[in-house]
Design a protein around this motif. Structure first.
Motif, PDB file in Angstrom:
ATOM      1  N   ARG A 185      16.719   8.512   0.090  1.00 26.46           N
ATOM      2  CA  ARG A 185      17.489   9.751   0.154  1.00 26.46           C
ATOM      3  C   ARG A 185      18.899   9.492   0.687  1.00 26.46           C
ATOM      4  N   ASP A 186      19.778  10.452   0.410  1.00 29.98           N
ATOM      5  CA  ASP A 186      21.180  10.304   0.800  1.00 29.98           C
ATOM      6  C   ASP A 186      21.368  10.282   2.312  1.00 29.98           C
ATOM      7  N   PHE A 187      20.577  11.090   3.039  1.00 23.75           N
ATOM      8  CA  PHE A 187      20.788  11.136   4.488  1.00 23.75           C
ATOM      9  C   PHE A 187      20.366   9.824   5.149  1.00 23.75           C
ATOM     10  N   ILE A 239      16.442   4.828  12.746  1.00 27.69           N
ATOM     11  CA  ILE A 239      16.361   5.622  11.521  1.00 27.69           C
ATOM     12  C   ILE A 239      14.930   6.073  11.289  1.00 27.69           C
ATOM     13  N   MET A 240      13.974   5.161  11.485  1.00 25.16           N
ATOM     14  CA  MET A 240      12.573   5.532  11.275  1.00 25.16           C
ATOM     15  C   MET A 240      12.116   6.602  12.264  1.00 25.16           C
ATOM     16  N   ALA A 281      22.824   7.463   7.324  1.00 21.47           N
ATOM     17  CA  ALA A 281      22.458   6.943   8.639  1.00 21.47           C
ATOM     18  C   ALA A 281      22.686   5.435   8.719  1.00 21.47           C
ATOM     19  N   LYS A 282      22.403   4.728   7.625  1.00 23.22           N
ATOM     20  CA  LYS A 282      22.661   3.290   7.605  1.00 23.22           C
ATOM     21  C   LYS A 282      24.155   2.999   7.723  1.00 23.22           C
TER      22      LYS A 282
END
Length: 313
Positions: free
Chosen positions: A187-189, A203-204, A193-194
């Motif tokens: 996904r884009d979000f 992130i997880m 985040a990366k």
């Protein structure tokens, strides 16, 4: 200047949307007939478990009363063949069963979440190794594995059984979490985040897991139900300290003393009904979560509502 202002504007919007979504979820959960009924039943047993010492009139292990009594005003569920009060045993058994069930359900969900999310997000060799371990636990026969482990654990308590159940029953949830994490990873979000410099672990934890809360909640409920049934089954088969207090050991002693053949229904019906009601409450609450999170169920419910309105008009 523009790059500095944009994040500060977008973050409150995201937070407010999340708060609104959770509030709408809670509103539907408590207004839905299934979930409200399940929550009330669950709350009753939760209060019984919390206030067990205050509710139980006698000690569950005190064998000082007349044996084999049918339900009376002093002994609501009667007594055992050794003179123990069954109502007090039922109350204290509810506490142990709830602790074991939810403890094992939450622990197995955490293990499955770690395996599933890491495998789905990282991919590659990490996914292959974790998926192999998950599949290994999936193909192992659950009850047979529990019996083999219990055979090496002498006189285990309900809490030890809960740990064993949790460490052997996490694989089904891990498969679900892995598939969901794989869909969210693209996904884009997540890409944003990366690019912002977040680590994979962050992130997880902060991006993927919050978007899986409904699946996590459903897995906890079904894992809890499975743990309660597994603990009761192991205790009934004798793979637990027979002097411990749980609904499973109540059924074990009822079976060992031929309560069914003697017509002593007050010995085996209360623990059976207790297990069934706790399981029913969890299933009803999970049905409501499915209705909230599954678009197909939402559409079916909306079409049925419109069909009834059209039939009335």
């Amino acid at each position: 200047m523009k790059a500095e202002v944009t994040p500060s504007i977008q973050q409150p919007v995201k937070t407010s949307n999340n708060v609104f979504r959770y509030l709408r979820f809670l509103k539907f959960f408590f207004t839905n007939g299934k979930s409200a009924t399940g929550f009330i039943i669950f709350l009753v047993f939760l209060l019984i478990a919390i206030f067990a010492p205050l509710i139980a009139p006698y000690s569950p292990s005190a064998a000082i009363y007349d044996p084999n009594l049918a339900p009376t005003a002093h002994h609501w569920f009667g007594t055992t063949n050794t003179g123990q009060d069954l109502f007090s045993q039922f109350i204290f058994s509810a506490r142990n069963t709830m602790i074991v069930g939810f403890g094992a359900g939450i622990l197995s969900t955490i293990i499955g979440l770690i395996f599933g999310v890491v495998a789905g997000y990282r991919g590659g060799i990490t996914d292959a190794i974790l998926t192999f371990i998950t599949n290994l636990f999936l193909v192992l026969p659950g009850l047979a594995l529990l019996i083999v482990i219990e055979a090496y654990v002498k006189a285990s308590t309900p809490y030890v059984n809960g740990l064993i159940i949790a460490f052997t029953g996490w694989a089904w949830g891990a498969r679900v979490f892995r598939s969901q994490a794989m869909t969210l990873a693209g996904r884009d979000f997540i890409s944003a985040a990366k690019m912002s410099g977040k680590s994979s672990i962050r992130i997880m934890i902060t991006e993927i897991c919050p978007n899986m809360m409904s699946i996590i909640a459903g897995n906890i409920m079904f894992a809890t139900l499975g743990a309660i049934l597994a603990e009761a089954g192991l205790a009934f088969l004798g793979f637990e300290d027979i002097n411990s207090t749980s609904w499973g050991t109540m059924l074990y002693w009822a079976s060992s003393n031929s309560a069914l053949l003697r017509g002593a229904w007050w010995w085996f019906i209360p623990p059976g009904v207790g297990i069934a009601l706790v399981g029913l409450s969890l299933v009803l609450m999970n049905f409501a979560i499915d209705e909230i999170t599954n678009p197909r169920l939402k559409g079916q419910k909306r079409r049925k509502k419109h069909g009834r309105q059209a039939a009335r008009s």
